[in-house]
Design a protein around this motif. Sequence first.
Motif, short mmCIF file in Angstrom:
data_model
loop_
_atom_site.label_atom_id
_atom_site.label_comp_id
_atom_site.label_asym_id
_atom_site.label_seq_id
_atom_site.Cartn_x
_atom_site.Cartn_y
_atom_site.Cartn_z
N UNK A 183 0.85 -1.19 0.00
CA UNK A 183 0.00 0.00 0.00
C UNK A 183 0.89 1.24 0.00
N UNK A 184 0.62 2.17 -0.92
CA UNK A 184 1.34 3.43 -1.03
C UNK A 184 0.33 4.56 -0.79
N UNK A 185 0.14 5.04 0.44
CA UNK A 185 -0.83 6.11 0.71
C UNK A 185 -0.46 7.40 0.00
N UNK A 186 -1.47 8.20 -0.35
CA UNK A 186 -1.26 9.43 -1.11
C UNK A 186 -0.29 10.38 -0.39
N UNK A 187 -0.40 10.49 0.93
CA UNK A 187 0.47 11.41 1.67
C UNK A 187 1.93 10.99 1.56
N UNK A 188 2.18 9.68 1.60
CA UNK A 188 3.55 9.20 1.49
C UNK A 188 4.08 9.36 0.06
N UNK A 189 3.21 9.17 -0.92
CA UNK A 189 3.60 9.41 -2.31
C UNK A 189 4.01 10.87 -2.50
N UNK A 190 3.22 11.78 -1.95
CA UNK A 190 3.52 13.21 -2.07
C UNK A 190 4.85 13.54 -1.39
N UNK A 191 5.10 12.95 -0.24
CA UNK A 191 6.35 13.20 0.49
C UNK A 191 7.55 12.71 -0.31
N UNK A 192 7.43 11.50 -0.85
CA UNK A 192 8.54 10.93 -1.61
C UNK A 192 8.76 11.69 -2.93
N UNK A 193 7.68 12.11 -3.57
CA UNK A 193 7.81 12.87 -4.82
C UNK A 193 8.51 14.19 -4.58
N UNK A 194 8.20 14.85 -3.48
CA UNK A 194 8.82 16.14 -3.18
C UNK A 194 10.34 15.99 -3.03
N UNK A 195 10.77 14.89 -2.46
CA UNK A 195 12.20 14.64 -2.33
C UNK A 195 12.85 14.48 -3.70
N UNK A 196 12.13 13.84 -4.63
CA UNK A 196 12.64 13.69 -6.00
C UNK A 196 12.71 15.05 -6.69
N UNK A 197 11.65 15.85 -6.54
CA UNK A 197 11.59 17.16 -7.19
C UNK A 197 12.73 18.06 -6.71
#
Length: 323
Positions: A183-197
């Motif tokens: 399971x990849x919750x939306x909040x964790x996806x957003x957190x991880x994406x921000x690190x990539x950005x």
Amino acid sequence: MTNGLDTSLKIDMASMPVQLPATTAEPVAARARFFNSGNAFNVKLPAVPASTFREEAALALAATTTTLFACDQSVVIAAPFAATTPLMLAQYAAIAPGDTLPAAFAASGVIWYVIRGSGSTKTGTELFDWAAGDVFLTPGGPNTSLAAGPDGAVLWLVSNEPQLAFEHLVPPDAATAAIEAVHYPAAEIARQLQRVVEAGQNETTSGIALIFSSMRQEASRNIMPSLTLSLNTVPAGEHQRLHRHNSAAITLILQGESAYSMVGGLRCDWSPFATLVTPATEPHSHHNEGDERAMFLIVQDGGLHYHARTMGFSFLEATGNGS
């Protein structure tokens, strides 16, 4: 004349029909068939078109009953089973309020994205809740079901059902499966994406994307042995430069008001939650002329190509005005 022989009466190899054994005394020998390098080398099959599925998304979002809407190109590509590309099938799932969707797919695994609503998934002995913006992975087979909350739910899913159907295979049992629920919750996806950005890039970086993997697939960096999943982004006013790869891609549009893709010279305009198909080897690029970051999920049969060392990724455009 060839070596003094008259070849005018010889049949061309390409025109020869299938050849059968001369003797058929044994049933196992009678099953043999023979072709040659003229009629069976480099077999030509119908091309996979660069397609956009919008109606299926609209139907799912408007549905009042629990229904699956397949992005099916089997007729066009001459497949004897439902398929979006030869090895992948994308679908939309509408689940009515309080209803349950049996997810008994003949696949080794299924990738899900929650477009709208909330609910829960039961797979084997595990149960977890999900909501809009979440991604999750479930194993294939008969032991998975999804239950929608009081407002119902709409989800997008991609499986490798065509891959298994091609070889008449069945999903492995849970004890030996390479895939378990993740399971990849939306909040964790957003957190991880921000690190990539926020991270830097170089000239070899293919884009600004978050790649999904799991504990079991960590070594391969894929979400499934055969499939890859990425959340790609293109900053406002920029584009992801022209490139190609040998894996086919199925894309779900998440965000991008004035965005489009160029696939093999064809412009594919984006619309919310539409599914785009990028055929294998086609040159393509993604363009964002809007004021916000464009976002799109991409599933590829990349795991197979990584394993076979045949991904063949290459840029077709120099660095500069792109990401």
